[in-house]
Design a protein around this motif. Structure first.
Motif, short mmCIF file in Angstrom:
data_model
loop_
_atom_site.label_atom_id
_atom_site.label_comp_id
_atom_site.label_asym_id
_atom_site.label_seq_id
_atom_site.Cartn_x
_atom_site.Cartn_y
_atom_site.Cartn_z
N LEU A 96 0.84 -1.21 0.00
CA LEU A 96 0.00 0.00 0.00
C LEU A 96 0.88 1.25 0.00
O LEU A 96 0.57 2.23 -0.69
N GLN A 127 -0.08 -7.25 -5.53
CA GLN A 127 -1.02 -6.23 -5.06
C GLN A 127 -0.79 -4.84 -5.65
O GLN A 127 -1.74 -4.06 -5.78
N GLN A 130 -2.88 -3.22 -8.65
CA GLN A 130 -4.29 -3.04 -8.32
C GLN A 130 -4.47 -1.87 -7.35
O GLN A 130 -5.42 -1.09 -7.46
N MET A 131 -3.57 -1.78 -6.36
CA MET A 131 -3.68 -0.71 -5.37
C MET A 131 -3.42 0.66 -5.97
O MET A 131 -4.13 1.62 -5.68
N ALA A 134 -6.41 1.79 -7.86
CA ALA A 134 -7.50 2.20 -6.97
C ALA A 134 -7.24 3.61 -6.43
O ALA A 134 -8.14 4.47 -6.44
N GLN A 215 1.14 -1.93 8.64
CA GLN A 215 -0.04 -2.62 9.17
C GLN A 215 0.33 -4.04 9.60
O GLN A 215 -0.31 -4.63 10.45
N PHE A 216 1.39 -4.55 8.99
CA PHE A 216 1.78 -5.93 9.25
C PHE A 216 3.20 -6.00 9.79
O PHE A 216 4.05 -5.22 9.39
N PRO B 102 -6.82 -6.53 -3.61
CA PRO B 102 -5.93 -5.38 -3.37
C PRO B 102 -6.62 -4.05 -3.72
O PRO B 102 -6.41 -3.05 -3.06
N ARG B 103 -7.43 -4.08 -4.77
CA ARG B 103 -8.13 -2.85 -5.15
C ARG B 103 -9.12 -2.45 -4.05
O ARG B 103 -9.25 -1.29 -3.69
N ALA B 105 -8.90 -3.26 -0.85
CA ALA B 105 -8.14 -2.82 0.32
C ALA B 105 -7.70 -1.36 0.16
O ALA B 105 -7.85 -0.55 1.08
N ALA B 106 -7.17 -1.03 -1.02
CA ALA B 106 -6.68 0.33 -1.23
C ALA B 106 -7.82 1.34 -1.14
O ALA B 106 -7.63 2.44 -0.62
N LEU B 107 -9.01 0.96 -1.61
CA LEU B 107 -10.16 1.87 -1.49
C LEU B 107 -10.51 2.11 -0.02
O LEU B 107 -10.98 3.17 0.36
N GLY B 109 -8.26 2.12 2.24
CA GLY B 109 -7.09 2.74 2.86
C GLY B 109 -6.31 1.79 3.74
O GLY B 109 -5.60 2.22 4.66
N VAL B 110 -6.44 0.49 3.49
CA VAL B 110 -5.70 -0.50 4.29
C VAL B 110 -4.86 -1.39 3.37
O VAL B 110 -5.06 -1.41 2.15
N GLY B 111 -3.95 -2.12 3.98
CA GLY B 111 -3.13 -3.06 3.23
C GLY B 111 -3.89 -4.35 3.00
O GLY B 111 -5.08 -4.47 3.34
N GLN B 112 -3.20 -5.31 2.39
CA GLN B 112 -3.82 -6.60 2.14
C GLN B 112 -2.82 -7.70 2.43
O GLN B 112 -1.62 -7.54 2.17
N THR B 145 -9.31 -2.79 9.22
CA THR B 145 -10.01 -3.91 8.57
C THR B 145 -8.95 -4.80 7.94
O THR B 145 -8.04 -4.31 7.28
N LEU B 146 -9.06 -6.10 8.16
CA LEU B 146 -8.08 -7.00 7.57
C LEU B 146 -8.63 -7.57 6.26
O LEU B 146 -9.57 -8.35 6.26
#
Lengths: 251, 315
Positions: A96, A127, A130-131, A134, A215-216, B102-103, B105-107, B109-112, B145-146
């Motif tokens: 991210l 990822q 895709q991120m 978005a 986050q991880f 992933p899309r 998650a990014a919306l 604002g969190v990782g995946q 959120t995970l």
């Protein structure tokens, strides 16, 4: 198109058998051969072919990482990219954060297309493309094995579990490459010399003001469970008998 | 309390087995607090299939014309809108889930987190890296959120016999028109078991030599009621279509029986078959790395051995 931005990640070379540190703290990286993530190399090759077809003016390669990533950017320049940008950081960034950083580069460079590998062969996350799409509020087409540009849109053939899926995306867009998109060219010595003169700009990660909160956290890195030692049989007959005795085939 | 939302994978008519595998993983995270979201244009029958999965509390059915095809840019804003009521949002680590999660998650604002292979606690998981050559234990912040994908080969399918409620939902998510589905080209005719849910797989590699010779693989698979797979080398050489590829970048499979024929066993291929119950290797090169992981190895010429094996397996 004016510009394609290609993202290159520095990773342990494809042919290296990775070793783990005995204390579970990670993978041994000291003295290990590093290369451009192979999927990213395919992405760069595609960008170069698009430029060679006269469909884009400029190909810019970008990487995020330590100053050592300059080596991979130089390789990208030797392959034929016009210039390079390194966002320098010693930190291990999560996808991210990588996507947020790439978005900052997108804002500076205004590319019509961002091309990158579908996954990096170290963390195998799959990822970032895709991120980025978005966050940029633009289309993405991932796992792409065929790409054509048609004015303000692109058509991508995607390798999906059920076969091949064709999608059309408006530009600008983010596209991630699968293995069969192309076969990257070999770099020749004169091009390596020429690449030394090309522009490689460095930006400090901190300058971009990006939230890099993790986050991880990785608690430990361990070897995978080993399979039990197998047996050899010397004939089809013996194989069939073995399969039957294990209840794997009828009879 | 953890509450999980799973996004259902389907082809418009049938729920993909990956969904039932995600439920098995979700139960380890949240017990019986597991819901499924079905996005479709006409999804009543799909929702009914999801409602029968054991362990599911509620099926959310989100019907709109745009949901006819699984376009990530279309589904992600809707899934993100529903996600706000859940602690965890899961999808399968199939091409469908890898595209969408992933899309989403990014919306948010969190990782995946990719490829959960084991749940140690609702916020602590194991996942493979470096093509499965290392396994990391990862802890996630409990405050966010995970969003995660589930490595489907690591989980069995939950049973049937459930009777979850089906609720229709609408979201006010705005749906972009910038990504358009054109067509799906499938090489398989559907007469053969699906690779990712097959209990037996017969796989061919470069050693098979040609697309015509793959008939040997198909004949054996036919006899066994097995799915057909292939190594990357065989797909690259054009012997078979890409959807048969097994490995790090193809499909990760977990059959009871995996028969590798003329496959040398590149590390990227081995990654895809590690969860197989029994691996059989037939290869004329006795030093091929496939023999390092094979439970039963036979060093021989495949062109004589495979027809012999097909014959020996009776009718």
């Amino acid at each position: 198109m004016q510009r394609i931005l290609v993202c290159l990640k520095r990773v342990v070379d494809y042919n290296v058998r990775v070793r783990l540190k005995p204390d579970g703290s990670g993978v041994v990286l000291d003295g290990v051969k590093m290369s451009i993530n192979p999927f990213d190399e395919i992405a760069l090759e595609e960008a170069l072919r698009i430029r060679e077809r006269g469909e884009v003016e400029e190909v810019v390669v970008a990487s995020i990482g330590t100053s050592d990533s300059q080596q991979q950017l130089r390789t990208g320049l030797a392959m034929g990219a016009d210039r390079a940008v390194l966002v320098e950081t010693d930190a291990q960034l999560e996808p991210l954060t990588v996507a947020r950083t790439l978005l900052a580069l997108v804002d500076r460079e205004n590319p019509d297309l961002v091309l990158l590998g579908k996954q990096a062969i170290d963390a195998d996350n799959n990822q970032t493309a895709q991120m980025l799409a978005a966050l940029w509020q633009r289309p993405h087409a991932v796992f792409v094995s065929e790409l054509s540009i048609d004015g303000a849109a692109a058509t991508a053939v995607r390798e999906v579990d059920a076969g091949l899926e064709v999608v059309e995306v408006d530009l600008p867009a983010v596209v991630s490459s699968d293995l069969r998109l192309n076969e990257p060219r070999y770099v020749k010595l004169p091009e390596i010399m020429k690449a030394k003169k090309k522009l490689l700009e460095t930006i400090a990660f901190a300058e971009l003001g990006i939230d890099a909160t993790s986050q991880f956290s990785v608690v430990s890195t361990d070897p995978p469970p080993e399979r039990a030692q197998g047996i050899r049989v010397d004939s089809v007959e013996a194989l069939v008998a073995e399969l039957k005795s294990r209840g794997l085939v009828d009879g | 309390m953890a509450e999980v939302l799973i996004v259902a994978e389907h082809d418009g008519a049938t729920l993909n087995a990956s969904t039932a595998r995600c439920v098995s993983c979700a139960e380890e995270i949240a017990g019986d607090q597991v819901d499924i979201a079905v996005f479709a244009d006409d999804g009543q029958a799909l929702a009914a299939q999801a409602a029968k999965l054991a362990g599911v509390r509620t099926v959310l059915l989100i019907e709109r014309a745009e949901n006819a095809h699984p376009v990530a840019a279309v589904l992600a804003p809707q899934l993100a809108a529903l996600a706000t009521n859940y602690s965890h949002v899961l999808g399968p680590s199939t091409t469908f889930g890898k595209d969408l999660m992933p899309r989403t998650a990014a919306l948010l604002g969190v990782g995946q987190l990719s490829d959960i292979m084991a749940v140690e606690s609702p916020y602590r998981f194991k996942r493979p890296i470096y093509a499965g050559n290392a396994i990391v234990t990862v802890e996630a912040n409990t405050g966010a959120t995970l969003v995660a994908t589930v490595r489907t080969a690591s989980y069995g399918q939950t049973g049937s016999g459930g009777a979850a409620a089906i609720e229709r939902r609408e979201t006010d998510a705005s749906i972009p028109a910038h990504t358009r589905f054109v067509e799906l080209r499938t090489a398989s005719d559907g007469s053969r078991p699906d690779l990712q849910s097959a209990t037996k797989i017969v796989s061919g590699g470069r050693g098979v030599g040609s697309g015509e010779n793959f008939a040997l693989i198909y004949d054996l698979a036919e006899k066994l009621g097995a799915a057909v797979g292939a190594s990357r080398a065989a797909v690259d050489a054009g012997y078979v279509a890409n959807d048969l590829q097994v490995g790090q970048t193809g499909k990760i499979v977990a059959p009871d029986l995996y028969i590798a024929i003329g496959i040398s066993g590149a590390i990227q291929h081995l990654t895809g078959i590690k969860d197989a119950g029994t691996i059989v290797a037939i290869n004329k090169d006795e030093d091929a790395p496939i023999f390092d992981v094979a439970d039963i190895g036979l060093v021989t010429d495949l062109f004589t051995a495979v027809p012999e094996l097909t014959d020996a397996l009776g009718d």
